[in-house]
Scaffold this motif. Structure first.
Motif, PDB file in Angstrom:
ATOM      1  N   ASP A 155       0.750  -1.275  -0.096  1.00 15.62           N
ATOM      2  CA  ASP A 155       0.085   0.084  -0.035  1.00 15.62           C
ATOM      3  C   ASP A 155       0.928   1.413   0.060  1.00 15.62           C
ATOM      4  OD1 ASP A 155      -2.513  -1.337  -0.342  1.00 15.62           O
ATOM      5  OD2 ASP A 155      -3.129  -1.293   2.014  1.00 15.62           O
ATOM      6  N   GLY A 156       2.217   1.145   0.274  1.00 17.61           N
ATOM      7  CA  GLY A 156       3.155   2.434   0.327  1.00 17.61           C
ATOM      8  C   GLY A 156       3.418   2.395  -1.083  1.00 17.61           C
ATOM      9  N   LEU A 157       3.830   3.624  -1.704  1.00 15.06           N
ATOM     10  CA  LEU A 157       4.365   3.793  -3.202  1.00 15.06           C
ATOM     11  C   LEU A 157       5.786   3.117  -3.244  1.00 15.06           C
ATOM     12  CD1 LEU A 157       3.911   5.006  -5.902  1.00 15.06           C
ATOM     13  CD2 LEU A 157       4.891   6.991  -5.003  1.00 15.06           C
ATOM     14  N   ASP A 158       5.944   2.010  -3.914  1.00 19.17           N
ATOM     15  CA  ASP A 158       7.271   1.363  -4.323  1.00 19.17           C
ATOM     16  C   ASP A 158       8.168   1.031  -3.013  1.00 19.17           C
ATOM     17  OD1 ASP A 158       6.323   1.883  -6.880  1.00 19.17           O
ATOM     18  OD2 ASP A 158       7.779   4.016  -6.932  1.00 19.17           O
ATOM     19  N   GLU A 159       7.016   0.463  -1.920  1.00 17.26           N
ATOM     20  CA  GLU A 159       7.913   0.282  -0.652  1.00 17.26           C
ATOM     21  C   GLU A 159       7.838  -1.359  -0.296  1.00 17.26           C
ATOM     22  OE1 GLU A 159       5.788   2.710   2.272  1.00 17.26           O
ATOM     23  OE2 GLU A 159       6.362   4.298   1.092  1.00 17.26           O
ATOM     24  N   GLY A 160       7.424  -2.008  -1.127  1.00 17.38           N
ATOM     25  CA  GLY A 160       7.284  -3.615  -0.916  1.00 17.38           C
ATOM     26  C   GLY A 160       8.697  -4.230  -1.070  1.00 17.38           C
ATOM     27  N   ALA A 161       8.385  -5.560  -0.567  1.00 15.75           N
ATOM     28  CA  ALA A 161       9.926  -6.538  -0.492  1.00 15.75           C
ATOM     29  C   ALA A 161      10.289  -6.691  -1.832  1.00 15.75           C
ATOM     30  CB  ALA A 161       9.374  -7.872   0.375  1.00 15.75           C
ATOM     31  N   VAL A 162      11.670  -6.572  -1.890  1.00  9.57           N
ATOM     32  CA  VAL A 162      12.526  -6.703  -3.124  1.00  9.57           C
ATOM     33  C   VAL A 162      12.486  -8.311  -3.407  1.00  9.57           C
ATOM     34  CG1 VAL A 162      14.647  -6.381  -4.229  1.00  9.57           C
ATOM     35  CG2 VAL A 162      13.499  -4.576  -3.156  1.00  9.57           C
ATOM     36  N   ILE A 163      12.320  -8.552  -4.590  1.00  5.16           N
ATOM     37  CA  ILE A 163      12.539 -10.043  -5.058  1.00  5.16           C
ATOM     38  C   ILE A 163      13.793 -10.074  -5.949  1.00  5.16           C
ATOM     39  CG2 ILE A 163      11.653 -11.884  -6.493  1.00  5.16           C
ATOM     40  CD1 ILE A 163       8.768 -10.815  -5.686  1.00  5.16           C
ATOM     41  N   LEU A 164      14.010  -9.108  -6.775  1.00  7.71           N
ATOM     42  CA  LEU A 164      15.257  -9.263  -7.617  1.00  7.71           C
ATOM     43  C   LEU A 164      15.765  -8.031  -8.031  1.00  7.71           C
ATOM     44  CD1 LEU A 164      14.985  -9.275 -11.024  1.00  7.71           C
ATOM     45  CD2 LEU A 164      14.235 -11.873 -10.339  1.00  7.71           C
ATOM     46  N   GLN A 165      16.568  -7.785  -8.210  1.00  7.21           N
ATOM     47  CA  GLN A 165      17.260  -6.407  -8.839  1.00  7.21           C
ATOM     48  C   GLN A 165      18.311  -6.811 -10.332  1.00  7.21           C
ATOM     49  OE1 GLN A 165      18.475  -4.100  -5.609  1.00  7.21           O
ATOM     50  NE2 GLN A 165      16.765  -2.770  -5.758  1.00  7.21           N
ATOM     51  N   LYS A 166      18.322  -5.709 -11.196  1.00  6.55           N
ATOM     52  CA  LYS A 166      19.324  -5.761 -12.290  1.00  6.55           C
ATOM     53  C   LYS A 166      19.883  -4.381 -12.377  1.00  6.55           C
ATOM     54  CE  LYS A 166      17.976 -10.058 -13.524  1.00  6.55           C
ATOM     55  NZ  LYS A 166      18.951 -11.185 -13.232  1.00  6.55           N
ATOM     56  N   ARG A 167      21.190  -4.448 -12.549  1.00  3.86           N
ATOM     57  CA  ARG A 167      21.997  -2.896 -12.550  1.00  3.86           C
ATOM     58  C   ARG A 167      22.344  -2.900 -14.212  1.00  3.86           C
ATOM     59  NH1 ARG A 167      23.224  -1.285  -7.411  1.00  3.86           N
ATOM     60  NH2 ARG A 167      22.520  -2.772  -5.713  1.00  3.86           N
ATOM     61  N   THR A 168      22.435  -1.598 -14.331  1.00  2.00           N
ATOM     62  CA  THR A 168      23.260  -1.144 -15.787  1.00  2.00           C
ATOM     63  C   THR A 168      24.016   0.281 -15.402  1.00  2.00           C
ATOM     64  OG1 THR A 168      22.776  -0.564 -17.504  1.00  2.00           O
ATOM     65  CG2 THR A 168      20.983   0.249 -16.355  1.00  2.00           C
ATOM     66  N   PRO A 169      25.150   0.305 -15.811  1.00  2.00           N
ATOM     67  CA  PRO A 169      25.740   1.424 -15.701  1.00  2.00           C
ATOM     68  C   PRO A 169      25.180   2.817 -16.469  1.00  2.00           C
ATOM     69  CG  PRO A 169      26.954   0.214 -17.293  1.00  2.00           C
ATOM     70  CD  PRO A 169      25.997  -0.704 -16.686  1.00  2.00           C
ATOM     71  N   VAL A 170      25.387   3.954 -16.041  1.00  2.00           N
ATOM     72  CA  VAL A 170      24.964   5.182 -16.828  1.00  2.00           C
ATOM     73  C   VAL A 170      26.225   5.974 -17.445  1.00  2.00           C
ATOM     74  CG1 VAL A 170      23.695   7.137 -16.733  1.00  2.00           C
ATOM     75  CG2 VAL A 170      22.947   5.252 -15.507  1.00  2.00           C
ATOM     76  N   SER A 171      26.459   6.078 -18.392  1.00  2.00           N
ATOM     77  CA  SER A 171      27.502   6.910 -19.134  1.00  2.00           C
ATOM     78  C   SER A 171      27.218   8.338 -19.179  1.00  2.00           C
ATOM     79  CB  SER A 171      27.900   6.542 -20.561  1.00  2.00           C
ATOM     80  OG  SER A 171      26.912   6.994 -21.381  1.00  2.00           O
ATOM     81  N   ALA A 172      28.162   9.205 -19.216  1.00  2.00           N
ATOM     82  CA  ALA A 172      28.278  10.586 -19.204  1.00  2.00           C
ATOM     83  C   ALA A 172      27.152  11.212 -20.292  1.00  2.00           C
ATOM     84  CB  ALA A 172      29.353  11.370 -19.462  1.00  2.00           C
ATOM     85  N   ASP A 173      27.084  10.269 -21.274  1.00  2.00           N
ATOM     86  CA  ASP A 173      26.115  10.789 -22.559  1.00  2.00           C
ATOM     87  C   ASP A 173      24.992   9.974 -22.789  1.00  2.00           C
ATOM     88  OD1 ASP A 173      27.845  12.684 -23.501  1.00  2.00           O
ATOM     89  OD2 ASP A 173      29.137  11.351 -24.101  1.00  2.00           O
ATOM     90  N   ASP A 174      24.641   9.052 -21.719  1.00  2.00           N
ATOM     91  CA  ASP A 174      23.382   8.434 -21.799  1.00  2.00           C
ATOM     92  C   ASP A 174      22.057   9.397 -21.535  1.00  2.00           C
ATOM     93  OD1 ASP A 174      23.297   5.565 -22.168  1.00  2.00           O
ATOM     94  OD2 ASP A 174      24.315   5.289 -20.394  1.00  2.00           O
ATOM     95  N   THR A 175      21.104   9.028 -22.255  1.00  2.00           N
ATOM     96  CA  THR A 175      19.609   9.914 -22.038  1.00  2.00           C
ATOM     97  C   THR A 175      18.686   8.918 -21.628  1.00  2.00           C
ATOM     98  OG1 THR A 175      19.022   9.206 -24.418  1.00  2.00           O
ATOM     99  CG2 THR A 175      20.422  11.157 -24.102  1.00  2.00           C
ATOM    100  N   LEU A 176      17.594   9.627 -21.112  1.00  2.00           N
ATOM    101  CA  LEU A 176      16.527   8.903 -20.803  1.00  2.00           C
ATOM    102  C   LEU A 176      16.295   7.638 -21.905  1.00  2.00           C
ATOM    103  CD1 LEU A 176      13.885   8.535 -18.981  1.00  2.00           C
ATOM    104  CD2 LEU A 176      12.714   9.898 -20.557  1.00  2.00           C
ATOM    105  N   GLY A 177      16.208   8.095 -23.120  1.00  2.00           N
ATOM    106  CA  GLY A 177      15.854   7.142 -24.180  1.00  2.00           C
ATOM    107  C   GLY A 177      16.837   6.031 -24.296  1.00  2.00           C
ATOM    108  N   THR A 178      18.046   6.156 -23.991  1.00  2.00           N
ATOM    109  CA  THR A 178      19.189   5.105 -24.225  1.00  2.00           C
ATOM    110  C   THR A 178      18.848   4.245 -23.278  1.00  2.00           C
ATOM    111  OG1 THR A 178      20.927   6.445 -23.555  1.00  2.00           O
ATOM    112  CG2 THR A 178      20.514   6.455 -25.672  1.00  2.00           C
ATOM    113  N   VAL A 179      18.875   4.657 -21.961  1.00  2.00           N
ATOM    114  CA  VAL A 179      19.009   4.105 -20.581  1.00  2.00           C
ATOM    115  C   VAL A 179      17.432   3.143 -20.416  1.00  2.00           C
ATOM    116  CG1 VAL A 179      18.569   4.030 -18.013  1.00  2.00           C
ATOM    117  CG2 VAL A 179      20.274   5.292 -19.122  1.00  2.00           C
ATOM    118  N   TYR A 180      16.331   3.656 -20.861  1.00  2.00           N
ATOM    119  CA  TYR A 180      15.304   2.894 -21.062  1.00  2.00           C
ATOM    120  C   TYR A 180      14.922   1.912 -22.288  1.00  2.00           C
ATOM    121  CZ  TYR A 180      10.259   1.755 -20.748  1.00  2.00           C
ATOM    122  OH  TYR A 180       9.043   1.112 -20.810  1.00  2.00           O
TER     123      TYR A 180
END
Length: 306
Positions: free
Chosen positions: A135-160
């Motif tokens: 019932d909290g916003l994005d507060e529930g228990a975590v099942i898994l996560q995936k990570r990705t680096p963000v470069s100095a020239d990445d944009t919202l579009g490239t990351v997503y």
């Protein structure tokens, strides 16, 4: 497995197609109603084309929504890009509950614009989380996560589009398998590390040329392609895209006033900011199209943001 999908738009459609492609049964699809005059939601259209049962409730709190999910007899609920609030009495209905996708490394960057803000704040890493909706916003228990680096020239579009979108589809498949098999672990979020960011919309995307060049560069790329960081030119809104930054190392190397266009050519336009210049590859003036700087008709010496 037998699933119910709660989602919308292209990400929801991709998740639907991924589960179907490997032979899972989609018992029901829940999709928010389109606003009047809006084009058909991609998830709804794809589900109807495949002959699946689609529900569009104004609220998932409605008793009818719970009744529909009970009737689906799903093994698990899959929340794929959901802006509607889903109460516990709804998400708890499937035999193995419900899992949800969020495009940040929770508990950091809770909220609706969680891809924009890591870039705007200059983060060098982001990622996605599959978690239990609460019932909290994005507060529930975590099942898994995936990570990705963000470069100095990445944009919202490239990351997503290049990473968080395809990684998110695959992560929902992986998490669903783990949960239904009883092989998953759930980790409570560390509230001491939590942060919440609201919407990144027009007001948040306005450029202040007195800000440091680092911040302006991050703002432009964090809003590229949407909502589009913007300034004004002769009183008309000017959105800027494709940012690069150029730092100056001494006072004598500073050219022009803050917000001044100091160079324009066929491939870029350079603008003075605190500590350097911003070079942009595209612009959109008023209601026009996104075009190259030379097509904007903005001359060197123009002061932006007045």
């Amino acid at each position: 497995m037998k699933i119910a999908i709660i989602g919308q738009q292209d990400f929801g459609k991709a998740v639907l197609e991924a589960f179907l492609a490997r032979g899972d049964e989609v018992a029901a699809v829940f999709c928010a109603p389109e606003k009047e005059g809006a084009r058909p939601d991609a998830l709804r259209a794809a589900a109807e084309e495949k002959g699946l049962r689609v529900y569009q409730f104004k609220s998932l709190r409605a008793p009818e929504a719970a009744q529909a999910l009970v009737a689906a007899k799903a093994d698990i609920g899959i929340m794929a890009f959901v802006l509607q609030f889903a109460p516990q009495e709804f998400v708890g209905i499937p035999a193995h509950g419900t899992i949800q996708y969020h495009p940040s490394l929770l508990p950091k960057f809770r909220g609706p614009s969680s891809i924009n803000w890591p870039l705007i704040k200059g983060e060098t890493e982001t990622g996605l989380t599959i978690f239990r909706p609460s019932d909290g916003l994005d507060e529930g228990a975590v099942i898994l996560q995936k990570r990705t680096p963000v470069s100095a020239d990445d944009t919202l579009g490239t990351v997503y589009f290049d990473r968080l979108f395809p990684l998110g589809v695959a992560a929902l498949l992986e998490a669903a398998d783990l949960v239904v098999a009883g092989k998953h672990k759930e980790s409570i979020q560390d509230e001491s590390q939590a942060s919440y960011e609201g919407w990144c919309r027009e007001a948040e995307a306005r450029i202040n040329w007195a800000s440091h060049v680092d911040y302006i560069h991050n703002l432009i790329r964090g809003c590229d392609p949407a909502p589009g960081a913007w300034t004004t030119c002769a009183g008309e809104k000017l959105q800027l895209f494709g940012s690069k930054k150029h730092l100056v190392r001494s006072f004598g190397a500073v050219r022009g006033k803050l917000g001044e266009v100091i160079a324009v050519n066929e491939t870029s336009m350079s603008i003075t900011a605190q500590g350097g210049q911003i070079e942009v590859a595209k612009g959109k003036l008023g209601s026009g199209k996104k075009v190259s700087p030379v097509e904007l008709g903005i001359a060197a010496g123009t002061i932006l943001g007045n």
